[in-house]
Design a protein around this motif. Structure first.
Motif, mmCIF file in Angstrom:
data_model
loop_
_atom_site.group_PDB
_atom_site.id
_atom_site.type_symbol
_atom_site.label_atom_id
_atom_site.label_comp_id
_atom_site.label_asym_id
_atom_site.label_seq_id
_atom_site.Cartn_x
_atom_site.Cartn_y
_atom_site.Cartn_z
ATOM 1 N N LEU A 1 -0.187 -0.510 -34.180
ATOM 2 C CA LEU A 1 0.125 -1.518 -35.225
ATOM 3 C C LEU A 1 -1.254 -1.879 -35.786
ATOM 4 C CD1 LEU A 1 2.222 -3.204 -36.471
ATOM 5 C CD2 LEU A 1 1.992 -4.903 -34.618
ATOM 6 N N HIS A 2 -1.291 -2.056 -37.046
ATOM 7 C CA HIS A 2 -2.497 -2.857 -37.676
ATOM 8 C C HIS A 2 -2.028 -4.086 -38.332
ATOM 9 C CE1 HIS A 2 -6.333 -2.306 -39.348
ATOM 10 N NE2 HIS A 2 -5.962 -2.659 -40.645
ATOM 11 N N ASP B 1 -6.978 -1.228 -45.556
ATOM 12 C CA ASP B 1 -7.561 -0.109 -45.720
ATOM 13 C C ASP B 1 -6.432 0.931 -45.639
ATOM 14 O OD1 ASP B 1 -9.052 2.311 -45.608
ATOM 15 O OD2 ASP B 1 -9.824 2.097 -43.975
ATOM 16 N N ASP B 2 -6.248 1.457 -46.887
ATOM 17 C CA ASP B 2 -5.147 2.733 -47.128
ATOM 18 C C ASP B 2 -5.558 3.810 -46.157
ATOM 19 O OD1 ASP B 2 -3.920 1.439 -49.357
ATOM 20 O OD2 ASP B 2 -5.135 2.134 -50.796
ATOM 21 N N GLY B 3 -6.607 3.896 -45.753
ATOM 22 C CA GLY B 3 -6.897 5.238 -44.725
ATOM 23 C C GLY B 3 -6.295 4.763 -43.280
ATOM 24 N N VAL B 4 -6.004 3.759 -42.932
ATOM 25 C CA VAL B 4 -6.060 3.272 -41.822
ATOM 26 C C VAL B 4 -4.862 4.183 -41.014
ATOM 27 C CG1 VAL B 4 -4.211 1.446 -42.235
ATOM 28 C CG2 VAL B 4 -5.582 1.332 -39.980
ATOM 29 N N ALA C 1 2.399 -1.301 -39.715
ATOM 30 C CA ALA C 1 1.429 -2.277 -40.362
ATOM 31 C C ALA C 1 1.901 -3.527 -40.787
ATOM 32 C CB ALA C 1 0.537 -1.776 -41.370
ATOM 33 N N ILE C 2 1.135 -4.573 -40.660
ATOM 34 C CA ILE C 2 1.476 -5.830 -41.447
ATOM 35 C C ILE C 2 0.709 -5.779 -42.749
ATOM 36 C CG2 ILE C 2 1.360 -8.437 -41.007
ATOM 37 C CD1 ILE C 2 2.796 -7.324 -38.995
#
Length: 290
Positions: free
Chosen positions: A97-98, A133-136, A141-142
């Motif tokens: 989870l980000h 960050d689109d690359g995460v 994700a939140i």
């Protein structure tokens, strides 16, 4: 082309090469020293070359044995790491989870702690950043937005109310009116540059008249600066409820702006193989009493 060597012989070789001792290898493999020696001879016969030579009471690698050990040792280390990770996670589903840092520390982490206690079969691994960050690489994700990230599913987590907050005076507090803002320092968050502009537009305030400003790296730092009396932060109310309840911050309650659909969402792909597990996390985070 030769096939792979016998794996027990390969394991015995790696143990002896790493420890320099047949006895230590035998203890590590739970066999007798004689069994280890037989496996070493079997491996040497397989390759047709000596891998060890005696040195005193121990063994040292021959040049071909040393080269071979260097080539295989990293793979054995990787196998051990993979085994340790599998052992730790046996029977547990993992959700990566980000989240934004401020939202994570002020809202998400307490709820995740309770979720982990109630769901010991799920391991939530949280990473954070001040900006998206689109690359995460994550399973969920939140995100802050209006809930439109096709083909992903987005579940709103909180009501997003923006309200100016400031430290009360030593006399026990002081109310601020819109007309007072020109004499105050606005705490501007670099990652949220439009918040004050949108709020000013909502209340008919000419932002050009608010010239006293200070840039902050994150919302968390802006809230801390407000607590220190260094200015007024435009806070997402849900993130400063503890301070408001404790009286360490005061809010301009009559000037609280509802951002509507612009709020925090749990975002994930319903095609994910972890969909059933993430759905349990979503249900937990979206229940009002959590």
């Amino acid at each position: 082309m030769r096939d792979l060597p016998p794996l027990n012989a390969l394991l015995a070789f790696e143990y002896v090469a790493r420890t320099g001792s047949v006895r230590a290898a035998a203890e590590g493999m739970s066999v007798t020293p004689g069994a280890v020696s037989r496996q070493i001879r079997l491996l040497e016969a397989h390759f047709g070359t000596a891998l060890f030579q005696r040195h005193g009471r121990g063994l040292v690698l021959t040049p071909p044995g040393s080269v071979y050990f260097q080539q295989i040792s990293e793979h054995f280390a990787g196998l051990r790491r993979a085994g340790q990770q599998l052992y730790r996670n046996a029977g547990r589903a993992v959700i990566r989870l980000h989240s934004f840092t401020t939202f994570a520390t002020r809202w998400l982490i307490p709820r995740l702690s309770n979720f982990q206690l109630a769901n010991p079969d799920i391991d939530v691994r949280l990473t954070t950043a001040s900006e998206w960050d689109d690359g995460v690489d994550c399973d969920a994700a939140i995100r802050l937005g209006e809930g439109d990230w096709p083909p992903n599913r987005a579940a709103a987590l909180v009501k997003n109310l923006l309200v100016p907050v400031f430290r009360p005076t030593e006399a026990g507090g002081a109310r601020l009116a819109l007309a007072d803002l020109a004499q105050q320092t606005l705490l501007m968050v670099r990652g949220r540059p439009d918040d004050w502009r949108r709020w000013c537009e909502a209340y008919g305030v000419d932002m050009a008249t608010l010239t006293r400003r200070r840039d902050m790296e994150s919302s968390a730092l802006a809230y801390q600066a407000a607590l220190a009396g260094q200015g007024i932060a435009l806070a997402q109310r849900v993130l400063v409820e503890d301070e408001l309840n404790a009286g360490t911050l005061m809010a301009m309650d009559e000037n609280q702006w509802d951002c509507g659909n612009l709020t925090y969402y749990l975002v994930w792909n319903p095609a994910s193989p972890k969909a059933a597990t993430i759905m349990r996390l979503e249900a937990w985070l979206t229940e009002p009493h959590r």
